[in-house]
Design a protein around this motif. Structure first.
Motif, PDB file in Angstrom:
ATOM      1  N   SER A   1       0.859  -1.190   0.000  1.00  0.00           N
ATOM      2  CA  SER A   1       0.000   0.000   0.000  1.00  0.00           C
ATOM      3  C   SER A   1       0.890   1.232   0.000  1.00  0.00           C
ATOM      4  CB  SER A   1      -0.902   0.039   1.240  1.00  0.00           C
ATOM      5  OG  SER A   1      -1.890  -0.957   1.191  1.00  0.00           O
ATOM      6  N   LEU A   2       0.601   2.170  -0.875  1.00  0.00           N
ATOM      7  CA  LEU A   2       1.312   3.441  -0.929  1.00  0.00           C
ATOM      8  C   LEU A   2       0.371   4.542  -0.456  1.00  0.00           C
ATOM      9  CD1 LEU A   2       3.156   3.091  -4.370  1.00  0.00           C
ATOM     10  CD2 LEU A   2       4.127   2.824  -2.078  1.00  0.00           C
ATOM     11  N   VAL A   3       0.786   5.274   0.567  1.00  0.00           N
ATOM     12  CA  VAL A   3      -0.028   6.316   1.172  1.00  0.00           C
ATOM     13  C   VAL A   3       0.432   7.673   0.651  1.00  0.00           C
ATOM     14  CG1 VAL A   3      -0.692   7.433   3.338  1.00  0.00           C
ATOM     15  CG2 VAL A   3      -0.436   4.929   3.231  1.00  0.00           C
ATOM     16  N   VAL A   4      -0.506   8.432   0.069  1.00  0.00           N
ATOM     17  CA  VAL A   4      -0.206   9.732  -0.528  1.00  0.00           C
ATOM     18  C   VAL A   4      -1.076  10.808   0.122  1.00  0.00           C
ATOM     19  CG1 VAL A   4       0.017  11.071  -2.657  1.00  0.00           C
ATOM     20  CG2 VAL A   4       0.261   8.574  -2.716  1.00  0.00           C
ATOM     21  N   PRO A   5      -0.572  11.538   1.110  1.00  0.00           N
ATOM     22  CA  PRO A   5      -1.337  12.672   1.635  1.00  0.00           C
ATOM     23  C   PRO A   5      -1.218  13.858   0.691  1.00  0.00           C
ATOM     24  CG  PRO A   5       0.762  12.526   2.764  1.00  0.00           C
ATOM     25  CD  PRO A   5       0.722  11.376   1.787  1.00  0.00           C
TER      26      PRO A   5
ATOM     27  N   ASP B   1      -6.150  16.116   2.706  1.00  0.00           N
ATOM     28  CA  ASP B   1      -6.028  16.780   4.004  1.00  0.00           C
ATOM     29  C   ASP B   1      -6.717  18.154   3.964  1.00  0.00           C
ATOM     30  OD1 ASP B   1      -5.198  17.347   6.626  1.00  0.00           O
ATOM     31  OD2 ASP B   1      -3.320  18.242   5.925  1.00  0.00           O
ATOM     32  N   GLY B   2      -8.031  18.140   3.683  1.00  0.00           N
ATOM     33  CA  GLY B   2      -8.805  19.387   3.648  1.00  0.00           C
ATOM     34  C   GLY B   2      -8.358  20.386   2.610  1.00  0.00           C
ATOM     35  N   PRO B   3      -8.057  19.970   1.376  1.00  0.00           N
ATOM     36  CA  PRO B   3      -7.617  20.942   0.368  1.00  0.00           C
ATOM     37  C   PRO B   3      -8.743  21.891  -0.024  1.00  0.00           C
ATOM     38  CG  PRO B   3      -7.998  18.811  -0.655  1.00  0.00           C
ATOM     39  CD  PRO B   3      -8.123  18.601   0.826  1.00  0.00           C
ATOM     40  N   THR B   4      -8.349  23.093  -0.437  1.00  0.00           N
ATOM     41  CA  THR B   4      -9.329  24.101  -0.865  1.00  0.00           C
ATOM     42  C   THR B   4      -9.244  24.377  -2.360  1.00  0.00           C
ATOM     43  OG1 THR B   4      -7.773  25.872  -0.289  1.00  0.00           O
ATOM     44  CG2 THR B   4      -9.339  25.200   1.403  1.00  0.00           C
TER      45      THR B   4
ATOM     46  N   GLN C   1     -10.317  14.153   4.977  1.00  0.00           N
ATOM     47  CA  GLN C   1     -10.387  14.615   6.356  1.00  0.00           C
ATOM     48  C   GLN C   1     -10.316  16.139   6.364  1.00  0.00           C
ATOM     49  OE1 GLN C   1      -6.827  12.987   8.261  1.00  0.00           O
ATOM     50  NE2 GLN C   1      -5.660  14.816   7.735  1.00  0.00           N
ATOM     51  N   ALA C   2     -10.781  16.743   7.460  1.00  0.00           N
ATOM     52  CA  ALA C   2     -10.562  18.168   7.656  1.00  0.00           C
ATOM     53  C   ALA C   2      -9.070  18.408   7.805  1.00  0.00           C
ATOM     54  CB  ALA C   2     -11.306  18.644   8.906  1.00  0.00           C
ATOM     55  N   ASN C   3      -8.608  19.576   7.386  1.00  0.00           N
ATOM     56  CA  ASN C   3      -7.172  19.862   7.414  1.00  0.00           C
ATOM     57  C   ASN C   3      -6.601  19.680   8.813  1.00  0.00           C
ATOM     58  OD1 ASN C   3      -4.997  22.475   7.678  1.00  0.00           O
ATOM     59  ND2 ASN C   3      -4.665  20.932   6.106  1.00  0.00           N
ATOM     60  N   ALA C   4      -5.662  18.739   8.930  1.00  0.00           N
ATOM     61  CA  ALA C   4      -5.060  18.429  10.233  1.00  0.00           C
ATOM     62  C   ALA C   4      -3.556  18.226  10.136  1.00  0.00           C
ATOM     63  CB  ALA C   4      -5.715  17.181  10.833  1.00  0.00           C
ATOM     64  N   GLY C   5      -2.992  18.378   8.933  1.00  0.00           N
ATOM     65  CA  GLY C   5      -1.548  18.244   8.783  1.00  0.00           C
ATOM     66  C   GLY C   5      -1.139  16.902   8.210  1.00  0.00           C
ATOM     67  N   VAL C   6       0.096  16.863   7.715  1.00  0.00           N
ATOM     68  CA  VAL C   6       0.575  15.689   6.990  1.00  0.00           C
ATOM     69  C   VAL C   6       0.692  14.461   7.882  1.00  0.00           C
ATOM     70  CG1 VAL C   6       3.016  16.273   7.317  1.00  0.00           C
ATOM     71  CG2 VAL C   6       2.325  14.893   5.342  1.00  0.00           C
ATOM     72  N   SER C   7       1.050  14.639   9.149  1.00  0.00           N
ATOM     73  CA  SER C   7       1.196  13.476  10.030  1.00  0.00           C
ATOM     74  C   SER C   7      -0.139  12.784  10.248  1.00  0.00           C
ATOM     75  CB  SER C   7       1.784  13.906  11.377  1.00  0.00           C
ATOM     76  OG  SER C   7       3.130  14.293  11.246  1.00  0.00           O
ATOM     77  N   VAL C   8      -1.169  13.550  10.545  1.00  0.00           N
ATOM     78  CA  VAL C   8      -2.500  12.973  10.757  1.00  0.00           C
ATOM     79  C   VAL C   8      -2.997  12.320   9.467  1.00  0.00           C
ATOM     80  CG1 VAL C   8      -4.895  13.475  11.367  1.00  0.00           C
ATOM     81  CG2 VAL C   8      -3.032  14.590  12.598  1.00  0.00           C
ATOM     82  N   ALA C   9      -2.722  12.953   8.326  1.00  0.00           N
ATOM     83  CA  ALA C   9      -3.133  12.378   7.039  1.00  0.00           C
ATOM     84  C   ALA C   9      -2.414  11.054   6.784  1.00  0.00           C
ATOM     85  CB  ALA C   9      -2.844  13.373   5.916  1.00  0.00           C
ATOM     86  N   ARG C  10      -1.115  11.007   7.047  1.00  0.00           N
ATOM     87  CA  ARG C  10      -0.392   9.737   6.870  1.00  0.00           C
ATOM     88  C   ARG C  10      -0.939   8.665   7.812  1.00  0.00           C
ATOM     89  NH1 ARG C  10       5.148  12.716   6.736  1.00  0.00           N
ATOM     90  NH2 ARG C  10       5.521  13.019   4.506  1.00  0.00           N
ATOM     91  N   ASN C  11      -1.229   9.047   9.047  1.00  0.00           N
ATOM     92  CA  ASN C  11      -1.749   8.068  10.007  1.00  0.00           C
ATOM     93  C   ASN C  11      -3.100   7.519   9.572  1.00  0.00           C
ATOM     94  OD1 ASN C  11       0.520   8.445  11.592  1.00  0.00           O
ATOM     95  ND2 ASN C  11      -0.476   9.850  13.000  1.00  0.00           N
ATOM     96  N   LEU C  12      -3.940   8.380   8.997  1.00  0.00           N
ATOM     97  CA  LEU C  12      -5.219   7.908   8.478  1.00  0.00           C
ATOM     98  C   LEU C  12      -4.992   6.921   7.331  1.00  0.00           C
ATOM     99  CD1 LEU C  12      -8.328   8.118   8.561  1.00  0.00           C
ATOM    100  CD2 LEU C  12      -8.141   9.991   6.900  1.00  0.00           C
TER     101      LEU C  12
END
Length: 317
Positions: free
Chosen positions: A7-11, A41-44, A69-80
């Motif tokens: 699996s490749l995770v791309v935030p 990660d909550g892009p506008t 997700q709502a914008n929470a930063g790259v770490s939270v996005a990677r964790n998701l």
């Protein structure tokens, strides 16, 4: 159906300019054994619509998973992305970069034949894709194949190369691996030592398989005050033995690199903060002890020493 091997995770956040070439570089390499987890990660901007349109027309649509997700930063996005990844192995890709030809085939071959806990990759830097063919190949180690985990980690600390996208790890070897949430800078340096320490079998795939795009957004440091405070706390935790399994040399080199960043930022400020003032003497002593130690360039040693001296002269009367 068996789980995918990889699996490749791309935030991504407001990456509309870069996402299409990245998706094209991945899609042409996809197989049923690979899952692509895209985390918005909550892009506008139009990033999400671009991804949705690309997925709809891809011949490999079942390989894709889009999370939002709502914008929470790259770490939270990677964790998701980690949470929802189905692969036996998990890797990371930044939204403004490229997978170079052979990435998927070479990584899957290593997984099948060697089953390591952690795979390390080579890469090339570029600003325009046309530069890639002549770009210098860069590697974490001088030789390919298996390396002792502690030796690999010591070398990474020496050259200060903590990019998550240079690593692919076996989920079962590091089942609880996460990036620190609410950290806006150097989150990779804070997270990856624990990943290395959880892994026993490290395999260095010494081929340039990843394209790292250098542009103004990545070259400029958008460092906020709370980011600096997070790094200062991390500096103190390292001093207090955050990673007791880590060699003394590796810990000291990590401290030197952190100090180098901290003092460069502090000298750009009008006034010092109390934490940096308290660290000034400790860092000067650390630099003096490690002056002859390899793994930290002479340029950086001199610059760090000079920065600390300027700091003390400027702010400590």
């Amino acid at each position: 159906m068996p789980p995918p091997l990889l699996s490749l995770v791309v935030p991504f956040f407001n990456a509309e300019t870069w996402l299409l070439p990245l998706l094209q570089s991945i899609d042409q390499q996809l197989t049923p054994e690979v899952q692509l987890v895209l985390v918005a990660d909550g892009p506008t901007d139009g990033s999400v619509a671009l991804v949705q349109g690309f997925m709809e027309h891809s011949e490999h649509r079942p390989c894709y998973l889009l999370l939002q997700q709502a914008n929470a930063g790259v770490s939270v996005a990677r964790n998701l992305g980690i949470k929802h990844a189905a692969g036996l192995y998990i890797g990371f890709v930044d939204a403004d970069d490229l997978l170079l030809p052979g990435y998927v085939a070479q990584v899957l071959a290593v997984i099948r034949h060697h089953k390591p806990d952690l795979i390390e990759l080579g890469y090339k830097r570029f600003q325009q894709p046309t530069q890639l063919s002549n770009a210098k190949a860069r590697f974490l180690h001088r030789r390919a194949g298996f390396l002792p985990a502690r030796q690999a980690l010591a070398q990474v600390a020496s050259i200060n190369q903590w990019f998550p996208w240079l690593r692919i790890y076996r989920r079962q070897a590091a089942a609880y691996f996460q990036f620190p949430p609410d950290v806006g800078y150097c989150e990779d340096m804070m997270a990856l030592p624990a990943l290395y320490l959880a892994c026993q079998r490290i395999y260095h795939l010494r081929l340039p398989l990843y394209g790292y795009r250098e542009h103004q957004a990545s070259l400029s440091f958008q460092v906020k005050e709370h980011h600096k405070l997070q790094l200062q706390r991390f500096f103190s935790q390292l001093q207090d033995g955050l990673y007791p399994e880590l060699s003394s040399k590796a810990q000291q080199l990590m401290l030197l690199h952190l100090a180098y960043w901290l003092y460069n930022w502090q000298l750009q400020q009008a006034e010092p903060d109390s934490h940096t003032q308290a660290l000034a003497w400790q860092v000067q002593q650390l630099a003096r002890r490690l002056w002859w130690r390899s793994g930290f360039s002479w340029r950086k040693k001199w610059h760090l020493w000079h920065s600390v001296a300027l700091f003390r002269q400027r702010f400590q009367h």
